[in-house]
Design an enzyme around this catalytic site. Structure first.
Site: not given
Ligand code: RB5
Length: 154
Positions: A16, A73-75, A106, A117, A141
């Site tokens: 994203d 994505c961010g996280t 595994h 991020r 496994h």
């Molecule tokens: C975008 O702000 C963020 O919500 C997305 O990148 C992600 O981390 C969602 O899980």
């Protein structure tokens, strides 16, 4: 699965907007390793919805023998949750090289989910090196991985 063979491995990659910077740098890095790569977007930092890209990558991995995927994505949480809804996909959200090693050895993970991020690019590069150099252990496994997919019939 074994992604150590550069000629036989296609890498589908997507992100994203939050993961865009990391995806771009990762594409360059993976190309420098001489893997075949297909970038499924997004193409800028303009806000988009992470499921759209995670689903694209997961579906391409599912239908392409020997392929793997990398999603950002961010996280890393949203893309991993989403990719794991696609039958046949084992997406692993990783924050360390040890996570990645175990996901390959595994769990025979076929999609690597990363948080742009959360991890620095230096950390991401180390995780990608482990991803490509670590085959599945198989043996006991294999049975466990098969049990995951009994849930979705594939
Ligand atoms: C975008 O702000 C963020 O919500 C997305 O990148 C992600 O981390 C969602 O899980």
């Amino acid at each position: 699965m074994d992604y150590t063979n550069r000629q036989n491995t296609i890498v589908f990659i997507g992100s994203d907007h939050a993961g865009f910077w990391a995806k771009q740098k990762t594409c360059d890095y993976i190309r420098s390793l001489e893997y075949q790569i297909e970038d499924l977007g997004t193409d800028s930092e303009k806000p988009v919805d992470y499921p759209d890209y995670a689903i694209k990558v997961a579906q391409r991995v599912r239908e392409t023998p020997g392929a793997c995927g990398i999603v950002f994505c961010g996280t890393g949480i949203g893309v991993s949750i989403t990719a794991n809804k696609v039958p046949g996909i084992r997406a692993a959200l990783c924050t360390s090289p040890y996570h990645v090693e175990m996901a390959r050895r595994h769990n025979d993970a076929n999609v690597l989910a990363l948080g742009a991020r959360i991890s620095t690019f230096e950390e991401i590069k180390k995780m990608i090196d482990v991803w490509f150099s670590t085959p599945f252990d198989g043996g006991r496994h294999q049975r466990r991985v098969e049990k995951i997919h009994l849930l979705t019939g594939c």
